[in-house]
Design a protein around this motif. Structure first.
Motif, PDB file in Angstrom:
ATOM      1  N   ARG A 203       1.286   7.791  -4.837  1.00  0.00           N
ATOM      2  CA  ARG A 203       0.239   6.761  -4.929  1.00  0.00           C
ATOM      3  C   ARG A 203       0.040   6.316  -6.377  1.00  0.00           C
ATOM      4  NH1 ARG A 203      -3.666   9.201  -0.494  1.00  0.00           N
ATOM      5  NH2 ARG A 203      -2.843   8.101   1.304  1.00  0.00           N
ATOM      6  N   THR A 204       0.142   7.260  -7.298  1.00  0.00           N
ATOM      7  CA  THR A 204       0.026   6.909  -8.717  1.00  0.00           C
ATOM      8  C   THR A 204       1.146   5.960  -9.121  1.00  0.00           C
ATOM      9  OG1 THR A 204      -1.025   9.018  -9.246  1.00  0.00           O
ATOM     10  CG2 THR A 204      -0.039   7.806 -11.073  1.00  0.00           C
TER      11      THR A 204
ATOM     12  N   SER B  46       0.491   2.531  -7.583  1.00  0.00           N
ATOM     13  CA  SER B  46      -0.609   1.871  -8.286  1.00  0.00           C
ATOM     14  C   SER B  46      -0.149   1.315  -9.632  1.00  0.00           C
ATOM     15  CB  SER B  46      -1.761   2.861  -8.489  1.00  0.00           C
ATOM     16  OG  SER B  46      -2.818   2.270  -9.208  1.00  0.00           O
ATOM     17  N   ASN B  47       0.597   2.114 -10.373  1.00  0.00           N
ATOM     18  CA  ASN B  47       1.110   1.661 -11.673  1.00  0.00           C
ATOM     19  C   ASN B  47       2.094   0.508 -11.502  1.00  0.00           C
ATOM     20  OD1 ASN B  47      -0.408   3.602 -12.989  1.00  0.00           O
ATOM     21  ND2 ASN B  47       1.248   5.104 -13.021  1.00  0.00           N
TER      22      ASN B  47
ATOM     23  N   LYS C 210       0.439  -2.868 -10.914  1.00  0.00           N
ATOM     24  CA  LYS C 210      -0.096  -3.453 -12.148  1.00  0.00           C
ATOM     25  C   LYS C 210       0.991  -4.162 -12.955  1.00  0.00           C
ATOM     26  CE  LYS C 210      -3.885  -0.126 -12.731  1.00  0.00           C
ATOM     27  NZ  LYS C 210      -3.656   0.725 -11.574  1.00  0.00           N
TER      28      LYS C 210
ATOM     29  N   MET D 287      -0.013   1.935   0.805  1.00  0.00           N
ATOM     30  CA  MET D 287      -0.562   2.951  -0.088  1.00  0.00           C
ATOM     31  C   MET D 287      -1.265   4.070   0.657  1.00  0.00           C
ATOM     32  SD  MET D 287      -2.008   1.128  -3.522  1.00  0.00           S
ATOM     33  CE  MET D 287      -2.180   2.743  -4.278  1.00  0.00           C
TER      34      MET D 287
END
Length: 592
Positions: free
Chosen positions: A114-115, A118-119, A122, A141
């Motif tokens: 998930r990290t 998420s990154n 972006k 996600m």
């Protein structure tokens, strides 16, 4: 291309599947310590479990021989029982440790995946979000990542132990009776062959299932977030019909995938039980001929069951893995998306003075049709420029290019003769402040939402910015003033109030270049005039780009740029353009 042979299609499919599995296991390899511990405890647990039937066979032989000889000792019998209980208890303890490690490994994989997503989100360009839905991305996600991570636990806890059991029981069966072992050898590959055919068909259905799930999540998110609009246009029945259709697709794909996945175990049990019947028949002949004793046959029959069970378990894991592969493909599709072009490594300071902004032979298109065509525009420092034109003429696109939400197809945008692509995006965007027609507020306090423009701003600065934006008065009337919590969709505020907060956010940042994209479209005329007055003071001494449909708001602009079909057809002051009696004059007259 449409006439590929089935062998070619299966090869490409298998190759793709193997590639996805390899990527999933990279997340496990990053947790080597936990993986090794799980492997060690799995092996220890299997050793204790496999040795149990052998001791039980010895116990049976002791009882049979003791009865024959009339020398049965209950204390000796209890020693065998204690030994068995100790083995199974130790197997239980090590299994618990393996399970605990597997769950921790699963949690770490979910966190890391998930990290990473998420990154990645972006770093993706705006164009990616133009072609997807919020609900679909949320599904990736949440549901998809959970599914992939669950397969990790299956692999660590079940797959490893199953492989160890197969190897261990195979060794013990050969040691007890090589002849009976041949039957088990024939049963195992038969189970794998049959189940592999089922698994191959189930993967396609799992892919459809996860696509349908993402589709229905996107639909639900849209209907809930726009519930007022749905009711205002009496679209409830159409929304329900659309949901039912998507829900039906999900039901059908879920049924097919789960059914194909579910029959793996019953089919495996049928083949396994048929093999066990054969072992019992031939085992009876082996006992009669004296090639195996009763205790040995008892141990072998237990090993044969243990031998086929982990094979069935592996087949079931592979079936579960199909759903994980389909979910992983959706997750990896995000991670494989091309990112924004890399920033320049140069770190030039663009804050020493307000630059001259110049668009030079700029061309741009979102797909194939050009939106901006050979556009040339020069904006001097401290100039207030209004951009007007019909809907779809390219006004907002021009600003998006200036902010580098998109890069030009050809031509260049210059800041003091330096291409904006030579600046870091973070430096470039910190130079601007935008107020859009579509307001965006997040769940939190009024204070936090305004401070989004300047995180370290003092409370006094926030109040001053709010007063300049004419938001202070209504904020003070809220139950907790600036500490009032905003709901997630800000439905507790009017559109005008939300717009005033975003304008206050822009005031607080005090940018070098101000961009207003229909910033006052949601406020009343009286408030609009107050904001216009404040905008005048804010725009003094800085460059401003103003996009407006209401031409009365941009009469005092230093320059008005008129766009039509992505091209500049006129530019000048308000009076100059009216005197020209051209396209701008037509637009202005149509409003008054």
């Amino acid at each position: 291309r449409s006439r590929l042979t089935s062998e070619q299609a299966d090869f490409n499919f298998s190759k793709s599947t193997f590639k996805t599995i390899k990527r999933i296991f990279k997340y496990i390899s990053n947790q080597k310590a936990l993986f090794i511990l799980a492997l060690i405890f799995s092996i220890i647990s299997v050793v204790f479990e496999i040795y149990g039937p052998y001791v039980m066979g010895q116990t049976t032989n002791y009882v049979v021989e003791s009865i024959k000889n009339g020398e049965f000792l209950f204390s000796e019998f209890l020693n065998y029982i204690y030994k068995l209980l100790g083995l199974y208890f130790l197997s239980f303890i090590t299994s618990i440790f393996t399970l605990r490690i597997g769950i921790k490994l699963q949690a770490n994989v979910i966190y890391n995946m998930r990290t990473e997503i998420s990154n990645k989100l972006k770093r993706l360009p705006i164009s990616y979000f133009d072609k997807t839905t919020t609900g679909n991305e949320l599904s990736k996600m949440t549901n998809d990542v959970d599914t992939v991570a669950e397969s990790v636990t299956q692999v660590v806890y079940n797959f490893l132990s199953s492989v160890c059991v197969v190897v261990g029981t195979l060794f013990m069966m050969i040691r007890i009776s090589p002849r009976l072992s041949i039957i088990s050898f024939l049963v195992a590959p038969l189970i794998m062959i049959v189940n592999s055919q089922i698994v191959k068909r189930s993967q396609k259905e799992f892919s459809k299932q996860w696509e349908s799930l993402g589709d229905i999540n996107g639909h639900i998110e849209e209907m809930i977030s726009n519930n007022n609009l749905v009711k205002a246009y009496n679209y409830q029945s159409e929304a329900i019909e659309s949901f039912e259709e998507k829900n039906k697709n999900l039901r059908e794909s879920s049924f097919k995938s789960e059914f194909l996945s579910g029959i793996v175990m019953p089919v495996s049990m049928l083949i396994s039980n048929a093999g066990f019947v054969a072992i019992c028949v031939f085992g009876g002949f082996e006992i009669i001929n004296g090639r195996i004793n009763i205790g040995g046959f008892q141990a072998f029959s237990q090993y044969s069951k243990r031998f086929t069970h982990p094979i069935m378990n592996i087949a079931e894991i592979l079936s579960v893995l199909q759903g994980s592969i389909a979910a992983a493909d959706r997750v990896f599709s995000v991670l494989d998306e091309p990112e924004e072009t890399l920033d320049s490594e140069s770190s030039e300071n663009i804050f020493e003075k307000r630059p001259i902004v110049q668009f030079k032979n700029v061309n741009f298109s979102y797909d194939k049709d050009p939106v901006i065509k050979n556009l040339n525009l020069k904006v001097s420092e401290n100039m207030k420029v209004a951009i007007v034109g019909e809907t779809g003429s390219g006004k907002t696109t021009l600003v998006n290019l200036l902010m580098r939400f998109y890069d030009v197809d050809s031509g260049e945008i210059l800041l003091d003769k330096t291409d904006i692509r030579d600046f870091k995006r973070s430096d470039l965007r910190s130079y601007f402040s935008m107020v859009l027609q579509d307001t965006w507020l997040f769940k939190g306090t009024i204070l936090d939402n305004i401070r989004y423009g300047k995180i370290d701003a003092s409370f006094e600065e926030v109040i001053e910015a709010s007063k300049m934006a004419h938001a202070h008065e209504f904020i003070e009337k809220l139950p907790n003033g600036y500490n009032t919590e905003i709901l997630e969709d800000a439905s507790d505020l009017s559109e005008g109030e939300k717009q005033l907060l975003t304008i206050a956010r822009a005031f607080l940042k005090n940018p070098e270049v101000l961009i207003l994209d229909e910033a006052t479209s949601s406020v009343d005329t009286r408030t609009e005039r107050k904001i216009q007055s404040a905008m005048e003071s804010l725009s003094r001494g800085r460059t401003s780009f103003i996009i407006a449909h209401r031409l009365s708001t941009i009469i005092n602009s230093d320059k008005i740029v008129v766009l039509k079909d992505g091209e500049i057809v006129e530019e000048g002051t308000h009076n100059q353009l009216l005197e020209n009696n051209g396209y701008y004059s037509e637009l202005y007259s149509s409003q008054f």
